[in-house]
Design a protein around this motif. Structure first.
Motif, PDB file in Angstrom:
ATOM      1  N   ASP A  73     -88.268  46.867 -87.790  1.00  0.00           N
ATOM      2  CA  ASP A  73     -87.564  45.963 -88.685  1.00  0.00           C
ATOM      3  C   ASP A  73     -88.325  45.744 -89.986  1.00  0.00           C
ATOM      4  O   ASP A  73     -87.716  45.637 -91.052  1.00  0.00           O
ATOM      5  CB  ASP A  73     -87.303  44.630 -87.982  1.00  0.00           C
ATOM      6  N   LEU A  74     -89.642  45.669 -89.915  1.00  0.00           N
ATOM      7  CA  LEU A  74     -90.437  45.528 -91.136  1.00  0.00           C
ATOM      8  C   LEU A  74     -90.256  46.732 -92.060  1.00  0.00           C
ATOM      9  O   LEU A  74     -90.160  46.587 -93.279  1.00  0.00           O
ATOM     10  CB  LEU A  74     -91.915  45.348 -90.797  1.00  0.00           C
ATOM     11  N   VAL A  75     -90.211  47.906 -91.476  1.00  0.00           N
ATOM     12  CA  VAL A  75     -90.075  49.122 -92.288  1.00  0.00           C
ATOM     13  C   VAL A  75     -88.650  49.260 -92.816  1.00  0.00           C
ATOM     14  O   VAL A  75     -88.450  49.517 -94.007  1.00  0.00           O
ATOM     15  CB  VAL A  75     -90.461  50.374 -91.463  1.00  0.00           C
ATOM     16  N   THR A  76     -87.663  49.110 -91.961  1.00  0.00           N
ATOM     17  CA  THR A  76     -86.289  49.417 -92.358  1.00  0.00           C
ATOM     18  C   THR A  76     -85.595  48.276 -93.083  1.00  0.00           C
ATOM     19  O   THR A  76     -84.705  48.517 -93.885  1.00  0.00           O
ATOM     20  CB  THR A  76     -85.446  49.831 -91.144  1.00  0.00           C
ATOM     21  N   ARG A  77     -85.997  47.024 -92.799  1.00  0.00           N
ATOM     22  CA  ARG A  77     -85.290  45.896 -93.397  1.00  0.00           C
ATOM     23  C   ARG A  77     -86.176  44.995 -94.250  1.00  0.00           C
ATOM     24  O   ARG A  77     -85.677  44.293 -95.124  1.00  0.00           O
ATOM     25  CB  ARG A  77     -84.665  45.045 -92.298  1.00  0.00           C
ATOM     26  N   GLY A  78     -87.459  44.997 -93.978  1.00  0.00           N
ATOM     27  CA  GLY A  78     -88.317  43.997 -94.587  1.00  0.00           C
ATOM     28  C   GLY A  78     -88.940  44.376 -95.912  1.00  0.00           C
ATOM     29  O   GLY A  78     -89.256  43.514 -96.720  1.00  0.00           O
ATOM     30  N   GLY A  79     -89.144  45.620 -96.157  1.00  0.00           N
ATOM     31  CA  GLY A  79     -89.864  46.003 -97.367  1.00  0.00           C
ATOM     32  C   GLY A  79     -89.097  47.020 -98.184  1.00  0.00           C
ATOM     33  O   GLY A  79     -87.891  47.175 -98.067  1.00  0.00           O
ATOM     34  N   ASP A  80     -89.844  47.721 -99.009  1.00  0.00           N
ATOM     35  CA  ASP A  80     -89.233  48.734 -99.873  1.00  0.00           C
ATOM     36  C   ASP A  80     -89.522  50.155 -99.398  1.00  0.00           C
ATOM     37  O   ASP A  80     -89.398  51.098-100.166  1.00  0.00           O
ATOM     38  CB  ASP A  80     -89.704  48.532-101.308  1.00  0.00           C
ATOM     39  N   CYS A  81     -89.873  50.315 -98.137  1.00  0.00           N
ATOM     40  CA  CYS A  81     -90.235  51.641 -97.601  1.00  0.00           C
ATOM     41  C   CYS A  81     -89.092  52.651 -97.725  1.00  0.00           C
ATOM     42  O   CYS A  81     -89.318  53.817 -98.025  1.00  0.00           O
ATOM     43  CB  CYS A  81     -90.635  51.536 -96.134  1.00  0.00           C
ATOM     44  N   MET A  82     -87.866  52.159 -97.498  1.00  0.00           N
ATOM     45  CA  MET A  82     -86.727  53.064 -97.463  1.00  0.00           C
ATOM     46  C   MET A  82     -86.315  53.547 -98.861  1.00  0.00           C
ATOM     47  O   MET A  82     -85.442  54.389 -98.978  1.00  0.00           O
ATOM     48  CB  MET A  82     -85.535  52.391 -96.770  1.00  0.00           C
ATOM     49  N   ARG A  83     -86.972  53.056 -99.885  1.00  0.00           N
ATOM     50  CA  ARG A  83     -86.708  53.586-101.231  1.00  0.00           C
ATOM     51  C   ARG A  83     -87.253  54.998-101.378  1.00  0.00           C
ATOM     52  O   ARG A  83     -86.685  55.817-102.092  1.00  0.00           O
ATOM     53  CB  ARG A  83     -87.339  52.701-102.290  1.00  0.00           C
ATOM     54  N   CYS A  84     -88.362  55.275-100.717  1.00  0.00           N
ATOM     55  CA  CYS A  84     -89.016  56.580-100.871  1.00  0.00           C
ATOM     56  C   CYS A  84     -88.993  57.415 -99.587  1.00  0.00           C
ATOM     57  O   CYS A  84     -89.201  58.623 -99.642  1.00  0.00           O
ATOM     58  CB  CYS A  84     -90.462  56.395-101.297  1.00  0.00           C
ATOM     59  N   HIS A  85     -88.794  56.786 -98.446  1.00  0.00           N
ATOM     60  CA  HIS A  85     -88.860  57.483 -97.162  1.00  0.00           C
ATOM     61  C   HIS A  85     -87.547  57.371 -96.407  1.00  0.00           C
ATOM     62  O   HIS A  85     -86.791  56.421 -96.599  1.00  0.00           O
ATOM     63  CB  HIS A  85     -89.951  56.867 -96.269  1.00  0.00           C
ATOM     64  N   THR A  86     -87.312  58.341 -95.541  1.00  0.00           N
ATOM     65  CA  THR A  86     -86.266  58.241 -94.527  1.00  0.00           C
ATOM     66  C   THR A  86     -86.930  58.566 -93.198  1.00  0.00           C
ATOM     67  O   THR A  86     -88.095  58.961 -93.155  1.00  0.00           O
ATOM     68  CB  THR A  86     -85.103  59.228 -94.771  1.00  0.00           C
ATOM     69  N   VAL A  87     -86.171  58.448 -92.139  1.00  0.00           N
ATOM     70  CA  VAL A  87     -86.743  58.762 -90.833  1.00  0.00           C
ATOM     71  C   VAL A  87     -86.914  60.273 -90.687  1.00  0.00           C
ATOM     72  O   VAL A  87     -87.949  60.754 -90.245  1.00  0.00           O
ATOM     73  CB  VAL A  87     -85.868  58.192 -89.693  1.00  0.00           C
ATOM     74  N   GLU A  88     -85.937  61.036 -91.090  1.00  0.00           N
ATOM     75  CA  GLU A  88     -85.944  62.480 -90.857  1.00  0.00           C
ATOM     76  C   GLU A  88     -86.359  63.316 -92.062  1.00  0.00           C
ATOM     77  O   GLU A  88     -87.133  64.247 -91.934  1.00  0.00           O
ATOM     78  CB  GLU A  88     -84.549  62.946 -90.414  1.00  0.00           C
ATOM     79  N   LEU A  89     -85.811  63.003 -93.229  1.00  0.00           N
ATOM     80  CA  LEU A  89     -85.929  63.891 -94.383  1.00  0.00           C
ATOM     81  C   LEU A  89     -87.076  63.503 -95.311  1.00  0.00           C
ATOM     82  O   LEU A  89     -87.414  62.332 -95.442  1.00  0.00           O
ATOM     83  CB  LEU A  89     -84.630  63.873 -95.192  1.00  0.00           C
ATOM     84  N   ASP A  90     -87.614  64.504 -95.976  1.00  0.00           N
ATOM     85  CA  ASP A  90     -88.594  64.278 -97.037  1.00  0.00           C
ATOM     86  C   ASP A  90     -87.808  64.104 -98.330  1.00  0.00           C
ATOM     87  O   ASP A  90     -87.127  65.028 -98.778  1.00  0.00           O
ATOM     88  CB  ASP A  90     -89.533  65.470 -97.178  1.00  0.00           C
ATOM     89  N   ILE A  91     -87.883  62.908 -98.918  1.00  0.00           N
ATOM     90  CA  ILE A  91     -87.235  62.720-100.220  1.00  0.00           C
ATOM     91  C   ILE A  91     -88.346  62.510-101.243  1.00  0.00           C
ATOM     92  O   ILE A  91     -89.018  63.478-101.575  1.00  0.00           O
ATOM     93  CB  ILE A  91     -86.156  61.618-100.191  1.00  0.00           C
ATOM     94  N   VAL A  92     -88.602  61.317-101.716  1.00  0.00           N
ATOM     95  CA  VAL A  92     -89.741  61.103-102.617  1.00  0.00           C
ATOM     96  C   VAL A  92     -91.025  61.231-101.808  1.00  0.00           C
ATOM     97  O   VAL A  92     -91.943  61.957-102.172  1.00  0.00           O
ATOM     98  CB  VAL A  92     -89.640  59.726-103.306  1.00  0.00           C
ATOM     99  N   GLY A  93     -91.071  60.503-100.712  1.00  0.00           N
ATOM    100  CA  GLY A  93     -92.206  60.592 -99.797  1.00  0.00           C
ATOM    101  C   GLY A  93     -91.784  61.346 -98.540  1.00  0.00           C
ATOM    102  O   GLY A  93     -90.609  61.630 -98.343  1.00  0.00           O
ATOM    103  N   PRO A  94     -92.725  61.645 -97.679  1.00  0.00           N
ATOM    104  CA  PRO A  94     -92.384  62.392 -96.462  1.00  0.00           C
ATOM    105  C   PRO A  94     -91.575  61.535 -95.496  1.00  0.00           C
ATOM    106  O   PRO A  94     -91.632  60.305 -95.516  1.00  0.00           O
ATOM    107  CB  PRO A  94     -93.748  62.736 -95.871  1.00  0.00           C
ATOM    108  N   GLY A  95     -90.803  62.203 -94.643  1.00  0.00           N
ATOM    109  CA  GLY A  95     -90.059  61.510 -93.608  1.00  0.00           C
ATOM    110  C   GLY A  95     -91.005  60.928 -92.567  1.00  0.00           C
ATOM    111  O   GLY A  95     -92.099  61.444 -92.327  1.00  0.00           O
ATOM    112  N   PHE A  96     -90.586  59.829 -91.952  1.00  0.00           N
ATOM    113  CA  PHE A  96     -91.452  59.148 -90.989  1.00  0.00           C
ATOM    114  C   PHE A  96     -91.806  60.045 -89.799  1.00  0.00           C
ATOM    115  O   PHE A  96     -92.926  59.996 -89.304  1.00  0.00           O
ATOM    116  CB  PHE A  96     -90.796  57.862 -90.497  1.00  0.00           C
TER     117      PHE A  96
END
Length: 162
Positions: A73-96
């Motif tokens: 919840d902290l990663v997916t809802r609480g912060g700005d992690c999902m701006r650069c990361h996804t669970v599967e894909l590498d977008i700006v940052g690597p996927g989790f």
């Protein structure tokens, strides 16, 4: 004196009024082809939608642990992690999942990644900059890193589901 060029046409017969016969095999072939294509699309859709075994294993692990749920919840809802990361894909940052795979062999992966979350880094994944997140407490960063590491391959191959 009848002129052969101006003769009246013969009376219409019943054969002239019938529509032309169409081959039934062509219709059967089209229906069979459409059926095969439709079944193939359903099968491909089923294969695409079905989750991978490692995804279901990680989901079961997270659902069994309240600490991992807090980290998720902290990663997916609480912060700005999902701006650069996804669970599967590498977008700006690597996927989790890719991060979890890279650090799966490290014994200190959770505190190491918690430090990267708080302090940021440059050059770990190419020329991408991981910004600092000083607003995240050490405890929150460790919860986030623990959830992230739960996404990786299981440590014991015998523990993985069939």
């Amino acid at each position: 004196m009848s002129d052969p060029q101006h003769q009246d046409p013969p009376p219409p017969s019943d054969l002239d009024n019938e529509p032309p016969r169409r081959s039934r095999w062509l219709g059967v072939l089209i229906v069979a082809f459409a059926l095969v294509v439709g079944l193939g699309m359903l099968n491909i859709g089923r294969l695409i939608i079905r989750p991978k075994p490692e995804v279901t294993a990680a989901d079961r692990l997270v659902e069994a642990s309240p600490q991992l749920q807090k980290g998720r919840d902290l990663v997916t809802r609480g912060g700005d992690c999902m701006r650069c990361h996804t669970v599967e894909l590498d977008i700006v940052g690597p996927g989790f999942r890719n991060i979890a795979k890279r650090y799966a062999g490290r014994e200190d992966a959770v505190p190491y990644l918690a430090g990267k979350i708080r302090e940021g880094s440059v050059g770990e994944w190419g020329r991408i900059v991981m910004p600092r997140h000083p607003q995240v407490t050490q405890e929150q960063a460790e919860l986030m890193a623990a959830w992230l590491m739960a996404l990786g391959p299981p440590k014991d191959p015998a523990a993985s589901p069939p």
